[in-house]
Design an enzyme around this catalytic site. Structure first.
Site, PDB file in Angstrom:
ATOM      1  CD  GLU A  29      -2.090  -1.126   3.065  1.00 52.44           C
ATOM      2  OE1 GLU A  29      -1.848  -0.172   3.827  1.00 52.44           O
ATOM      3  OE2 GLU A  29      -2.687  -2.134   3.425  1.00 52.44           O
TER       4      GLU A  29
ATOM      5  CE  LYS B 233       5.797   4.970   6.832  1.00 52.96           C
ATOM      6  NZ  LYS B 233       5.537   6.272   7.412  1.00 52.96           N
TER       7      LYS B 233
ATOM      8  CG  ASP C 260       4.659  12.154   5.278  1.00 56.25           C
ATOM      9  OD1 ASP C 260       4.840  11.667   6.407  1.00 56.25           O
ATOM     10  OD2 ASP C 260       5.434  12.982   4.760  1.00 56.25           O
TER      11      ASP C 260
ATOM     12  CE1 TYR D  49      -2.573   2.294   9.702  1.00 50.43           C
ATOM     13  CE2 TYR D  49      -2.465   4.280   8.349  1.00 50.43           C
ATOM     14  CZ  TYR D  49      -2.252   3.628   9.544  1.00 50.43           C
ATOM     15  OH  TYR D  49      -1.703   4.312  10.591  1.00 50.43           O
TER      16      TYR D  49
ATOM     17  CE  LYS E 159       9.653   6.746   6.144  1.00 50.11           C
ATOM     18  NZ  LYS E 159      10.361   7.826   6.659  1.00 50.11           N
TER      19      LYS E 159
ATOM     20  CB  CYS F  87      15.298  48.720   7.165  1.00 48.40           C
ATOM     21  SG  CYS F  87      14.019  48.252   5.983  1.00 48.40           S
TER      22      CYS F  87
ATOM     23  CB  CYS G  40      13.311  52.557   4.937  1.00 45.83           C
ATOM     24  SG  CYS G  40      13.456  51.869   6.595  1.00 45.83           S
TER      25      CYS G  40
ATOM     26  CB  CYS H 265      12.169  47.434   9.332  1.00 47.11           C
ATOM     27  SG  CYS H 265      12.071  49.194   8.964  1.00 47.11           S
TER      28      CYS H 265
ATOM     29  CB  CYS I 269       9.997  50.990   6.427  1.00 49.08           C
ATOM     30  SG  CYS I 269      10.722  49.837   5.260  1.00 49.08           S
TER      31      CYS I 269
HETATM   32  S1  IVH Z   1       0.073  -0.047   9.004  1.00 50.82           S
HETATM   33  C1  IVH Z   1       2.020  -1.467  13.109  1.00 50.82           C
HETATM   34  N1  IVH Z   1      -0.243   1.183   6.763  1.00 50.82           N
HETATM   35  O1  IVH Z   1       3.269   4.828   9.335  1.00 50.82           O
HETATM   36  C2  IVH Z   1       2.035  -0.628  11.979  1.00 50.82           C
HETATM   37  N2  IVH Z   1       0.760   2.387   8.543  1.00 50.82           N
HETATM   38  O2  IVH Z   1       5.880   4.483  10.358  1.00 50.82           O
HETATM   39  C3  IVH Z   1       0.726  -0.636  11.366  1.00 50.82           C
HETATM   40  N3  IVH Z   1       1.323   4.709   7.985  1.00 50.82           N
HETATM   41  O3  IVH Z   1       2.275   4.737  12.670  1.00 50.82           O
HETATM   42  C4  IVH Z   1       0.594   0.495  10.511  1.00 50.82           C
HETATM   43  N4  IVH Z   1       0.579   4.656   5.937  1.00 50.82           N
HETATM   44  O4  IVH Z   1       0.885   6.120  11.031  1.00 50.82           O
HETATM   45  C5  IVH Z   1       0.208   1.277   8.018  1.00 50.82           C
HETATM   46  N5  IVH Z   1      -0.621   2.146   4.685  1.00 50.82           N
HETATM   47  C6  IVH Z   1      -0.177   2.245   5.953  1.00 50.82           C
HETATM   48  C7  IVH Z   1       0.380   3.434   6.456  1.00 50.82           C
HETATM   49  C8  IVH Z   1       0.849   3.463   7.771  1.00 50.82           C
HETATM   50  C9  IVH Z   1       1.147   5.406   6.859  1.00 50.82           C
HETATM   51  C10 IVH Z   1       1.952   5.259   9.196  1.00 50.82           C
HETATM   52  C11 IVH Z   1       1.275   4.903  10.490  1.00 50.82           C
HETATM   53  C12 IVH Z   1       2.357   4.322  11.353  1.00 50.82           C
HETATM   54  C13 IVH Z   1       3.588   4.841  10.690  1.00 50.82           C
HETATM   55  C14 IVH Z   1       4.765   3.995  10.984  1.00 50.82           C
END
Ligand code: IVH
Length: 696
Positions: free
Chosen positions: A111, A113, A115, A223, A309, A403, A406, A421, A426
């Site tokens: 899946e 990840k 952010d 997720y 990552k 500044c 001015c 300033c 100014c």
């Molecule tokens: S599963 C036990 N799935 O990443 C871990 N986490 O770095 C179960 N996160 O704390 C998490 N996307 O906040 C899972 N598709 C995804 C995710 C995900 C982002 C985050 C989550 C976790 C952190 C860990």
């Protein structure tokens, strides 16, 4: 049908459309139609408030800020996840999994990840009852009120969801669009910018005031769950979460073996830039729940998951020079100009260095080779300088003693990293404060943009925004590029601004920490400039939203002699200080189109384009000249040109004047019932009477 049933029917209808939009990604109706359903429901609920339930779609934002967050102990710990930047590590992970399970090939689910920040969502009897942050993994904060404001989070699940208490895990994130909008607003208000969408999401969810969260445009993806709820695999669980009505991001792939996992990860390294939200990697999970149980967890991480990552997008370039910019409130910000580089989909050549402490800490010098990154892949950011590449010709960046705009004195306050300033006259400050005064969310003076302000300040026609009201036509005509028509338009715009409602004036004054929302609260509470200027610190702080810092800057603004002088000019000119009939107060008009961007094309039936634009603005929308991805609607009349083609290409919704009127007709009706003087309106296509009603 009984009222109760009718309300129930509309709620179900709205939930169905939420599901189509947020979960299936297949909306069946336009935003207009959706807004109308919401309004229908709201109207009925206003009439029958006893029928309001916590789960109704209209009750996302509760009224008041909370005092603090309650702690929530997680029923099942929220673990963190092992992560890596290398495919070698992924192969090691796979080997460990295969060895433990004693199998040759593992079925994984891969899946995105997200952010943002992790959350736990509890539903009971299908109703959303509680949501908490991860916190330290064992105990988090109860952020139910804030989570409720997120439109993609269902307050009630579909009928096939279980009735027992269930706990879903997911991530709250901030879409790139919301992030850009919020940072632009913050920049205009000279507030600190969020470094990336993750920080912005966290800041927005962990605020005590749900009304703030509601405005931030957050999203949520689910997720996982705290238990397997009887399903055999993770993929099966995700499918069911979706059918229960929960938003699950669609790029999910079952991969047989780690080779397939790696090629899927590779696919997303570039593709991710096209997503509407940030992702910093992929998550790889063992699909079978029984295999997950066999693998178990360490104290910190599950052994059945790892995240890959993406390599950070960075570039090396040469810092050419540092410019010092003076903001509206006098803050001096160093900005790096470097040789342009291509980063995460765009070309960048400048980045703020924030302040002088940051420059010193990173030891950045003019002429240095620097590493530039897009923080959260949105804002360019200078990571470091490469001191090993120095030739000796680099120049240390010194704090300016005067500044840059001015030559006036600059000050650095105790505990502050910023230079300021102090000269109220100014020109940089004056120009910015006048541009702000005239801007769309303030006095909305058409024809007074930055270029005209520059010209008027440089030719000494303006020393402050109070001087705007004393400009003389004949003298203006003597300036370059000032033709009769443009001078007339400018003066008309200035004249019209005198009757702007009080909150606009309060926002326009440019008081530090006082943005549009605060200005609205203050204007509503005190009603006139006189009362506002006499308010004590205590009285100011009694207004919701106003903390000690805001109260202090507001209070001292009115006690500064040069501000008193400007206010006197405004008063003398007859600017509405709140004691006049605020007939044009937009708060009377529902800000139904707030945040919506329109582009007009073709000739509209029975109304000129400027008048149509004015109506859109009255409803809180904005109008721009060209179609982009940011456009929400193209309002098209007859003989449309290339704008409509562009809209089609970009998938921007095109609506007719009639469709627009259908929506505004409802608003007009509500408004008209409030008015004593009735204006005749015969049918939904009579644009002129509508316009008259709305305009005055
Ligand atoms: S599963 C036990 N799935 O990443 C871990 N986490 O770095 C179960 N996160 O704390 C998490 N996307 O906040 C899972 N598709 C995804 C995710 C995900 C982002 C985050 C989550 C976790 C952190 C860990």
């Amino acid at each position: 049908m009984s009222i109760e049933k009718e309300i129930q029917r509309i709620r179900e209808e709205i939930r169905k459309h939420d599901y189509n939009y947020y979960v299936k990604n297949q909306p069946e109706i336009s935003d207009f139609e959706y807004d109308r359903l919401m309004r229908e429901l709201r109207d009925l609920e206003n009439k029958f408030p006893e029928l309001i339930t916590p789960e109704t779609p209209t009750q996302r934002v509760s009224g008041e800020p909370v005092d603090g967050f309650e702690s929530v102990e997680h029923s099942v710990p929220m673990l963190s996840m092992d992560n890596t930047y290398s495919f070698d590590d992924l192969q090691d992970f796979d080997k460990r999994v295969r060895d433990t399970l004693d199998i040759l090939q593992v079925e994984y689910v891969v899946e995105l990840k997200f952010d943002g920040l992790a959350i736990a969502l509890q539903y009971e009897n299908k109703n959303f009852v509680r949501g908490a942050t991860r916190g330290n993994g064992t105990t988090g904060d109860d952020v139910t009120h804030n989570l409720r404001t997120i439109n993609s989070l269902p307050l009630k699940l579909n009928s096939d969801a279980p009735d027992e208490l269930i706990e879903i895990r997911g991530e709250v994130y901030m879409p790139k669009k919301s992030f850009e909008r919020i940072n632009t607003e913050r920049e205009e208000n000279e507030e600190n910018l969020f470094a990336n969408p993750r920080n912005a999401a966290a800041g927005s969810l962990k605020t005590l005031d749900p009304r703030v969260t509601a405005k931030r445009g957050l999203g949520v993806f689910c997720y996982g769950a705290a238990s397997d709820y009887g399903f055999k695999t993770h993929a099966e669980l995700l499918e069911n979460l979706k059918s229960w009505g929960l938003p699950v991001s669609s790029p999910v792939k079952i991969c047989n073996g780690i080779e397939e996992v790696m090629s899927y990860c590779n696919e997303w390294i570039d593709k991710r830039h096209n997503l509407p939200f940030e992702t910093d990697g992929m998550v790889i999970k063992v699909n079978s729940f029984s295999e997950q149980k066999t693998l178990g967890a360490t104290a910190k991480y599950p052994r059945w998951a790892i995240s890959y990552k993406f390599p950070a997008e960075q570039a090396v370039t040469k810092l050419e020079n540092v410019e010092f910019q003076v903001g509206r409130t006098g803050h001096i910000t160093p900005v790096a100009h470097f040789q342009s580089v291509h980063l995460a989909g765009t070309t960048v050549s400048r980045a703020t260095l924030h302040n002088f402490d940051e420059i010193a800490r990173k030891d950045i010098r003019e002429g240095d080779y620097i590493v530039v990154e897009k923080a959260g892949e949105v804002i360019p950011y200078v990571v470091k300088s490469l001191s090993e590449k120095r030739t000796g010709d680099e120049k240390i960046i010194k704090e300016p003693e005067k500044c840059p705009a001015c030559d006036g004195p600059v000050n650095r306050y105790k505990d502050s990293a910023f230079l300021v300033c102090e000269n109220q006259g100014c020109p940089a400050l004056v120009k910015k404060s006048i541009v702000h005064f005239a801007s769309r969310n303030a006095m909305d003076i058409e024809g007074l943009g930055p270029a005209t302000v520059d010209q008027l300040v440089e030719s000494e026609f303006l020393k402050d925004y109070g001087d705007l009201y004393f400009l003389e036509k004949n003298r203006l005509l003597g300036l370059d590029r000032m033709a009769e028509k443009s001078v007339e338009n400018l003066l008309l715009g200035i004249e019209k601004s005198k009757s702007q409602p009080l909150f606009r004036l309060v926002n326009a004054l440019g008081i530090r920490n006082v943005g549009e929302a605060t200005a609205r609260s203050l204007a509503k509470e005190f009603g006139t400039i006189e009362k506002l200027s006499n308010a004590t610190l205590e009285e100011l702080q009694e207004v919701s939203d106003i903390g000690p810092e805001v109260a202090e800057s507001f209070f001292s603004f009115f006690r500064n002699p040069s501000n008193e002088k400007v206010l006197h000019k405004l008063d003398e000119a007859g600017v509405n200080f709140g004691d006049k009939d605020a007939a044009t107060d937009e708060s009377e008009v529902p800000q139904l189109l707030a945040g919506k961007k329109f582009v007009l094309t073709g000739s509209l039936p029975g109304i000129s384009r400027p008048d149509a634009s004015e109506i859109i603005r009255k409803f809180g929308g904005s109008v721009s000249g060209s179609v982009s991805k940011k456009t929400d609607y193209v309002l098209a009349g007859e003989e449309v040109g290339s704008k409509a083609d562009k809209a089609e290409q970009l998938g921007v919704e095109i609506i007719s004047w009639e469709e627009f009127l259908e929506l505004t007709a409802d608003i007009e009706r509500t408004k008209r019932t409030k008015q004593t003087k009735q204006t005749k309106r015969t049918d939904g296509t009579d644009g002129d009477s509508l316009r008259q009603d709305l305009l005055f």
